[in-house]
Structures are given as C-alpha cells and as structure tokens.
Design a protein around this motif. Structure first.
Motif, PDB file in Angstrom:
ATOM      1  N   GLU A   1      42.096  36.498  41.664  1.00 39.60           N
ATOM      2  CA  GLU A   1      42.021  37.954  41.815  1.00 39.60           C
ATOM      3  C   GLU A   1      41.336  38.577  40.602  1.00 39.60           C
ATOM      4  OE1 GLU A   1      46.094  39.127  42.220  1.00 39.60           O
ATOM      5  OE2 GLU A   1      46.336  38.012  44.081  1.00 39.60           O
TER       6      GLU A   1
ATOM      7  N   VAL B   1      39.633  41.717  42.579  1.00 37.62           N
ATOM      8  CA  VAL B   1      40.129  42.157  43.880  1.00 37.62           C
ATOM      9  C   VAL B   1      41.658  42.107  43.900  1.00 37.62           C
ATOM     10  CG1 VAL B   1      38.052  41.414  45.107  1.00 37.62           C
ATOM     11  CG2 VAL B   1      39.967  39.831  44.858  1.00 37.62           C
ATOM     12  N   SER B   2      42.234  42.654  44.962  1.00 38.02           N
ATOM     13  CA  SER B   2      43.684  42.664  45.115  1.00 38.02           C
ATOM     14  C   SER B   2      44.163  41.376  45.796  1.00 38.02           C
ATOM     15  CB  SER B   2      44.109  43.864  45.967  1.00 38.02           C
ATOM     16  OG  SER B   2      43.659  43.683  47.297  1.00 38.02           O
TER      17      SER B   2
ATOM     18  N   TRP C   1      45.706  41.301  48.537  1.00 38.08           N
ATOM     19  CA  TRP C   1      45.417  41.445  49.971  1.00 38.08           C
ATOM     20  C   TRP C   1      44.029  40.903  50.305  1.00 38.08           C
ATOM     21  CZ3 TRP C   1      49.053  42.428  53.359  1.00 38.08           C
ATOM     22  CH2 TRP C   1      50.208  43.060  52.923  1.00 38.08           C
ATOM     23  N   GLN C   2      43.069  41.163  49.419  1.00 35.75           N
ATOM     24  CA  GLN C   2      41.706  40.685  49.666  1.00 35.75           C
ATOM     25  C   GLN C   2      41.656  39.161  49.628  1.00 35.75           C
ATOM     26  OE1 GLN C   2      38.859  42.506  50.522  1.00 35.75           O
ATOM     27  NE2 GLN C   2      38.203  40.439  50.993  1.00 35.75           N
TER      28      GLN C   2
ATOM     29  N   LYS D   1      43.053  37.838  52.764  1.00 32.23           N
ATOM     30  CA  LYS D   1      42.073  38.036  53.843  1.00 32.23           C
ATOM     31  C   LYS D   1      41.013  36.933  53.790  1.00 32.23           C
ATOM     32  CE  LYS D   1      38.997  41.650  55.570  1.00 32.23           C
ATOM     33  NZ  LYS D   1      38.465  42.998  55.324  1.00 32.23           N
ATOM     34  N   TRP D   2      40.550  36.591  52.589  1.00 30.17           N
ATOM     35  CA  TRP D   2      39.570  35.508  52.431  1.00 30.17           C
ATOM     36  C   TRP D   2      40.149  34.174  52.883  1.00 30.17           C
ATOM     37  CZ3 TRP D   2      37.920  37.010  46.774  1.00 30.17           C
ATOM     38  CH2 TRP D   2      37.044  38.094  46.833  1.00 30.17           C
TER      39      TRP D   2
END
Length: 83
Positions: free
Chosen positions: A25, A30-31, A33-34, A37-38
């Motif tokens: 992160e 990024v967070s 959550w990102q 998602k990845w």
C-alpha cells in the motif's frame, strides 16, 4: 550509538524479500481497499503461513504492467450524454 540505517546489510544472493500488504500500500500510495480489489482482479499473492498476505514485488510489477497494456489496448467505453 549507531543509527539504524548504519546497520543495514545486503541480502544474500537469490533471496528476495516479500512485501506485506501494508508495505505494498505504501509503495503504490493506495488504500487497503485498492489492494484487495487488485487481488480479486488477479494480482499474484505469495503463499505464507497464517492469514497475512505477502507479495513478490517483481511479480506485482509485471502484473501491473500487463494491466496497463490491457487497458491501453481496449477501446474507450462510450457513455451516453445526459445519462
């Protein structure tokens, strides 16, 4: 007293450290959550004991490059005006 940075040593040849999710992160800014998602989109995760996830940075960078190539190859999506 020596500084922490003075105690850094190189890794033995062939040893590649795995990043934690938090380090990943921070690396990409990024967070959590990102990153999740990845992972759902297919980003490689290394097997690791316990529930934590670990990431091989070289594999992640290759995956990111593949995603960039795929996104640039797709035609732009059309959106209806006023929708």
């Amino acid at each position: 007293m020596p500084k922490k940075s003075d105690r850094l040593t190189g890794l033995p040849a062939g040893l590649i450290p795995l990043l934690t999710q938090r380090q990943l992160e921070t690396r990409y800014g990024v967070s959590d959550w990102q990153v999740l998602k990845w992972i759902k989109a297919g980003m490689p995760v290394e097997p690791f004991a316990g529930r934590q996830k670990r990431f091989d940075l070289a594999k992640v960078e290759r995956w990111m490059a593949e995603q960039d190539e795929a996104a640039s190859a797709e035609p732009p999506a059309l959106v209806a005006a006023g929708a």
